[in-house]
Design an enzyme around this catalytic site. Structure first.
Site, PDB file in Angstrom:
ATOM      1  N   ASP A  54       0.840  -1.202   0.000  1.00  0.00           N
ATOM      2  CA  ASP A  54       0.000   0.000   0.000  1.00  0.00           C
ATOM      3  C   ASP A  54       0.876   1.253   0.000  1.00  0.00           C
ATOM      4  O   ASP A  54       0.371   2.379  -0.046  1.00  0.00           O
ATOM      5  CB  ASP A  54      -1.007  -0.010   1.167  1.00  0.00           C
ATOM      6  CG  ASP A  54      -0.349  -0.094   2.523  1.00  0.00           C
ATOM      7  OD1 ASP A  54       0.890  -0.199   2.580  1.00  0.00           O
ATOM      8  OD2 ASP A  54      -1.080  -0.047   3.537  1.00  0.00           O
ATOM      9  N   SER A  55       2.220   1.057  -0.004  1.00  0.00           N
ATOM     10  CA  SER A  55       3.138   2.182  -0.227  1.00  0.00           C
ATOM     11  C   SER A  55       2.909   2.753  -1.629  1.00  0.00           C
ATOM     12  O   SER A  55       3.407   3.840  -1.939  1.00  0.00           O
ATOM     13  CB  SER A  55       4.591   1.744  -0.051  1.00  0.00           C
ATOM     14  OG  SER A  55       4.846   0.580  -0.809  1.00  0.00           O
ATOM     15  N   ASP A  93      -1.095  -6.039  -0.132  1.00  0.00           N
ATOM     16  CA  ASP A  93      -1.524  -5.411   1.120  1.00  0.00           C
ATOM     17  C   ASP A  93      -3.030  -5.198   1.142  1.00  0.00           C
ATOM     18  O   ASP A  93      -3.609  -4.667   0.177  1.00  0.00           O
ATOM     19  CB  ASP A  93      -0.863  -4.026   1.253  1.00  0.00           C
ATOM     20  CG  ASP A  93       0.379  -4.062   2.120  1.00  0.00           C
ATOM     21  OD1 ASP A  93       0.462  -4.927   3.013  1.00  0.00           O
ATOM     22  OD2 ASP A  93       1.262  -3.210   1.900  1.00  0.00           O
ATOM     23  N   GLU A 125      -1.581  -5.505   8.687  1.00  0.00           N
ATOM     24  CA  GLU A 125      -0.754  -4.956   9.757  1.00  0.00           C
ATOM     25  C   GLU A 125      -1.392  -5.228  11.124  1.00  0.00           C
ATOM     26  O   GLU A 125      -2.618  -5.134  11.257  1.00  0.00           O
ATOM     27  CB  GLU A 125      -0.596  -3.435   9.565  1.00  0.00           C
ATOM     28  CG  GLU A 125       0.113  -3.077   8.265  1.00  0.00           C
ATOM     29  CD  GLU A 125       0.312  -1.561   8.090  1.00  0.00           C
ATOM     30  OE1 GLU A 125      -0.064  -0.778   8.994  1.00  0.00           O
ATOM     31  OE2 GLU A 125       0.844  -1.184   7.033  1.00  0.00           O
ATOM     32  N   GLU A 192       9.169  -4.183  10.613  1.00  0.00           N
ATOM     33  CA  GLU A 192       9.606  -2.891  10.062  1.00  0.00           C
ATOM     34  C   GLU A 192      10.162  -1.988  11.148  1.00  0.00           C
ATOM     35  O   GLU A 192       9.513  -1.737  12.180  1.00  0.00           O
ATOM     36  CB  GLU A 192       8.423  -2.198   9.350  1.00  0.00           C
ATOM     37  CG  GLU A 192       8.829  -0.856   8.749  1.00  0.00           C
ATOM     38  CD  GLU A 192       7.856  -0.306   7.723  1.00  0.00           C
ATOM     39  OE1 GLU A 192       6.887  -1.009   7.357  1.00  0.00           O
ATOM     40  OE2 GLU A 192       8.089   0.844   7.277  1.00  0.00           O
TER      41      GLU A 192
HETATM   42  O1  KIV Z   1       3.615  -1.121   1.645  1.00  0.00           O
HETATM   43  C1  KIV Z   1       4.815  -1.476   1.687  1.00  0.00           C
HETATM   44  O2  KIV Z   1       5.615  -1.169   0.807  1.00  0.00           O
HETATM   45  C2  KIV Z   1       5.253  -2.281   2.821  1.00  0.00           C
HETATM   46  C3  KIV Z   1       6.710  -2.568   2.951  1.00  0.00           C
HETATM   47  C4  KIV Z   1       7.455  -1.375   3.388  1.00  0.00           C
HETATM   48  C5  KIV Z   1       6.972  -3.739   3.813  1.00  0.00           C
HETATM   49  O3  KIV Z   1       4.450  -2.669   3.624  1.00  0.00           O
END
Ligand code: KIV
Length: 274
Positions: A54-55, A93, A125, A192
């Protein structure tokens, strides 16, 4: 010779392969991807796990946090990635607001991701608070990856992106959460931005692979955001990030040259036209 290589059978990465890698002490490589073209390159390069993180909310859409991205957006990114991948395990995610506090909602969101994108697993998460969701998703036969430590969907609770679990109480909670995710049946968990010593303790105390980002070397694997590794993002410079390219500068120079060639009437030349 080239033909033989091309015909070589691709051994796909499954959650069982990852478990075996932990057992054998082989480190797991994981990177994010959000689109077809880059997913194809990193899969061809031999990455073990691709995370449609979700980044994407930050990297692709320019939001300050991961909170705004929706399930529809995630499915769009995930299906683009899945179309490119032949070998890696693709994990997606569950975005903010699609699983928290409601395990039935968590399963519904997961089923949409699995059906509409063709991905292989989901990530969420949290620790004890998501146990019921993890179990419900697993009951539908979908593998789940956990995520502990700095969990960006809770950024407004934390207030900052500093290292988590430096104090004993939070470290103990994190260790207990990791055991809960392990017992609930997660196939791996991301750790993380936590002290390396705590990441090692977690890794030694759970049966599932731990994948670190800013968690030191004594974990079972590493993950980075691809755009950070490639140097496309420039301002983000945490200590844990190793940049392998400076693509922001390289792309900017290439575009500068292109603009100059157009303005100078050098592009296209005689050979570049019909
Ligand atoms: O969303 C993401 O990129 C992540 C990574 C930083 C593990 O959760």
């Amino acid at each position: 010779m080239a033909k033989v290589a091309a015909e070589k059978e691709v051994k796909i990465v499954t959650t069982h392969v990852l478990q075996d890698m932990k057992f054998r002490g082989e480190k797991i490589s994981m990177l994010t991807a959000y689109d077809y073209s880059l997913a194809k390159i990193i899969d061809d390069a031999g990455i073990d796990v691709i995370l449609v993180g979700d980044s994407a909310s930050n990297v692709m859409a320019g939001h300050k946090t991961t909170l705004p991205i929706t399930l529809d957006h995630m499915i769009y990114h995930a299906s683009s990635v899945v179309r490119a991948v032949k070998r890696a395990l693709v994990v997606v995610d569950l975005p903010f607001g699609t699983y928290q506090g409601n395990s039935k909602e968590a399963l519904k969101s997961t089923i949409r991701i699995m059906k509409e994108s063709g991905a292989h697993a989901v990530k969420l998460e949290g620790g004890i608070e998501v146990k019921e969701s993890v179990e419900r998703i697993l009951s539908a036969g979908v593998p789940v990856m956990g995520h502990l430590g700095l969990t960006p969907q809770s950024i407004y609770k934390f207030g900052t992106y500093v290292v988590r679990a430096k104090e004993e109480e939070e470290a103990n909670t994190l260790l207990s959460d990791a055991r809960i995710l392990d017992e609930a049946g997660c196939f791996a968990t991301v750790l993380e931005k936590i002290p390396a010593i705590l990441a090692k303790k977690v890794t030694d105390n759970v049966s599932i692979p731990t994948i670190g980002i800013g968690a030191g070397g004594d974990v079972d694997g590493q993950v980075l955001v691809l755009h950070d590794l490639l140097g496309i993002t420039k301002e983000f410079q945490p200590r844990f990030l190793r940049r392998y390219m400076t693509l922001y500068d390289d792309i900017k120079s290439a575009v500068g040259l292109y603009i100059n060639d157009i303005k100078g009437k050098d592009f296209p030349n005689k050979k570049e036209q019909y």
